[in-house]
Motif scaffolding. Sequence first.
Motif, PDB file in Angstrom:
ATOM      1  N   LEU A 215       0.890  -1.247   0.089  1.00 24.26           N
ATOM      2  CA  LEU A 215      -0.007  -0.172   0.204  1.00 24.26           C
ATOM      3  C   LEU A 215       0.968   1.307  -0.081  1.00 24.26           C
ATOM      4  N   MET A 216       2.081   1.336   0.941  1.00 22.68           N
ATOM      5  CA  MET A 216       2.734   2.520   0.725  1.00 22.68           C
ATOM      6  C   MET A 216       3.528   2.528  -0.745  1.00 22.68           C
TER       7      MET A 216
ATOM      8  N   ALA B  61       0.990   3.982  -2.807  1.00 23.18           N
ATOM      9  CA  ALA B  61       0.780   5.603  -2.391  1.00 23.18           C
ATOM     10  C   ALA B  61       2.114   6.389  -2.860  1.00 23.18           C
ATOM     11  N   GLN B  62       3.131   5.862  -2.749  1.00 19.78           N
ATOM     12  CA  GLN B  62       4.499   6.629  -3.112  1.00 19.78           C
ATOM     13  C   GLN B  62       4.556   6.832  -4.598  1.00 19.78           C
TER      14      GLN B  62
ATOM     15  N   VAL C  30      -1.307  13.682   2.607  1.00 14.88           N
ATOM     16  CA  VAL C  30      -1.349  12.543   1.931  1.00 14.88           C
ATOM     17  C   VAL C  30      -0.616  11.308   2.523  1.00 14.88           C
ATOM     18  N   ALA C  31       0.551  11.696   2.637  1.00 11.46           N
ATOM     19  CA  ALA C  31       1.505  10.824   3.375  1.00 11.46           C
ATOM     20  C   ALA C  31       0.922  10.234   4.710  1.00 11.46           C
TER      21      ALA C  31
ATOM     22  N   GLY D 291      -2.090  10.470   5.673  1.00 11.62           N
ATOM     23  CA  GLY D 291      -3.313   9.594   5.368  1.00 11.62           C
ATOM     24  C   GLY D 291      -3.069   8.249   5.291  1.00 11.62           C
ATOM     25  N   VAL D 292      -1.965   8.089   4.255  1.00 11.39           N
ATOM     26  CA  VAL D 292      -1.510   6.704   3.936  1.00 11.39           C
ATOM     27  C   VAL D 292      -1.236   5.872   5.189  1.00 11.39           C
TER      28      VAL D 292
ATOM     29  N   VAL E 168      -4.082   5.129   7.272  1.00  6.67           N
ATOM     30  CA  VAL E 168      -4.891   3.889   6.679  1.00  6.67           C
ATOM     31  C   VAL E 168      -4.172   2.472   6.887  1.00  6.67           C
ATOM     32  N   GLY E 169      -2.621   2.655   6.585  1.00  3.19           N
ATOM     33  CA  GLY E 169      -1.913   1.278   6.859  1.00  3.19           C
ATOM     34  C   GLY E 169      -2.017   0.759   8.154  1.00  3.19           C
TER      35      GLY E 169
END
Length: 521
Positions: A24-25, A28-29, A214-215, A217-218, A221-222
């Motif tokens: 996921l990370m 997102a990256q 955004v980072a 939030g990711v 969430v993770g």
Amino acid sequence: MSRLQWHRSLYWRIALGLFAFLALMLAAQGALFLWMTDRIAGSMPARSPRRLAELVATDVSAAMNVNANLDLHSYLPEQFGEILQTFVVIMRDGRTFSNHNDVPEPLLEAVREEQRSMNERPRGFGRRGDGPGRFGDGPGGPFDAGPGPPRPRPPDGEPREPDGDRPPPRRPPRRGEFAPIVVSGMPIGRVIVLPGGPSFWRILTRLGPTMAPVAAGVLVVGMMVIAFVVFGPARRRLLAVQDATERLGAGDLDARAPDNGGDEVAAVARSFNKMAVELASRARALEASDNTRRQLLADVSHELMTPLTAMRGYIETLGMSELQLDPPTRERYLRIVTDETHRLESIIGDLLDLARLEGGGTSMRRERVDVKAIFTRVAARHERELQERGVRLVQRVDPGAEVVVGDPDRLEQALQNLAANALRHTPEGGEIVLSSSVVPDGSMLGVRDTGPGIPEEHLPLIFERFYKVDAARKAAGGSGLGLSIVKAIVEQHGGRISARNDNGALFEIVLPPETDPVSAS
């Protein structure tokens, strides 16, 4: 605990959860990278620094053709501040302007120095004309990374300046693209796009306020996915195990933890449940033992008080001086006291004997015992009572069952108790059979009578201490310990005893097969 399958392990689930989190990370990256690339590309209206210089020069030229007194200090940041690439506008008179206010002063001074140097050359701006080009091209330019520029050569006839009159120019990075600013057909300055691309801090400052949430939030969430998918179920089940542990500690013997699943938490729950079952079993056994102890104390007290009460009454009567008793009455009273004394002694002896047998205080010999001899001694002991009541005692010894291995005295004691019990319940003219036979798991000694048998509901209880099926045994003087002693003797030999009805009561003792006895009889 059984070995867990690796793919059902909690650690495997954690590894999968971390793998999903990293995936996921990375996704997102990747999305952030594409977004940043698009923003950076969007902030660069031209595909190359030279093209950017041409576009800015064209724009500034058009604006100054309209307004010759254009304030470039305000115009450039307002029109081109969103462009991440830094460029410098340098006028013929040495004034410098930029779309960003973070251009280092040494770099601006180097640009001015280059401008002064170029103003002294023929044709003014640029050695290659006034068209677009690379600012500082060639050796000696301010964008050259070489060892040091040669001094500009003055026109013929002019004296050379001393080397110490003018300091060497400060050099910015190696090269920069430029394009001239033309107003009314005359070049009045240049747009120089500085080399090196947009600075990291400018990109971070521009895109950071958007990237940071955004980072974050990711990341959140993770973490939530890991917490709820991996650790959430394990935490709930561990709390259930904790709750079951507290309830078990508070005395709830039926407390159990949910043990569904195949990971380590389920293994802990199953181990806890197994422990809880064992503790509950032990607690119930202790409770039953305590109840048995209380009942034993009550039974012993009752059994001892019965003869003691009779003895006390008769002794007190015999001791009354004012009471005149005739010799036959006195003799009868003394006989009763004697009988009760023997009965009391028998009860106490049986209690001590049973305590030694059940407590392991008596060692059992291992000898070859002649079964026929034991049966003969049992018959001899009860011979008078058998004759008085007309009861026949039969001995049956099958071939191969003439010898058993054990303690001869204790085995005789067990058979004497069983024979006495059978004699009490056998009617006149009945029959008692002593038998010995071979069975698959050893040797069997049996005692059968032709009495009324034992009620089925009493069969599981007859080997308990002081248990009496009816009042007949009490009237016959039984202590209620005979069958308990028999059971203890048999178990000390490693055997078992059972009772059932077969045209009367039948007791069967099964002893282990013959091994290596210590001594022979």
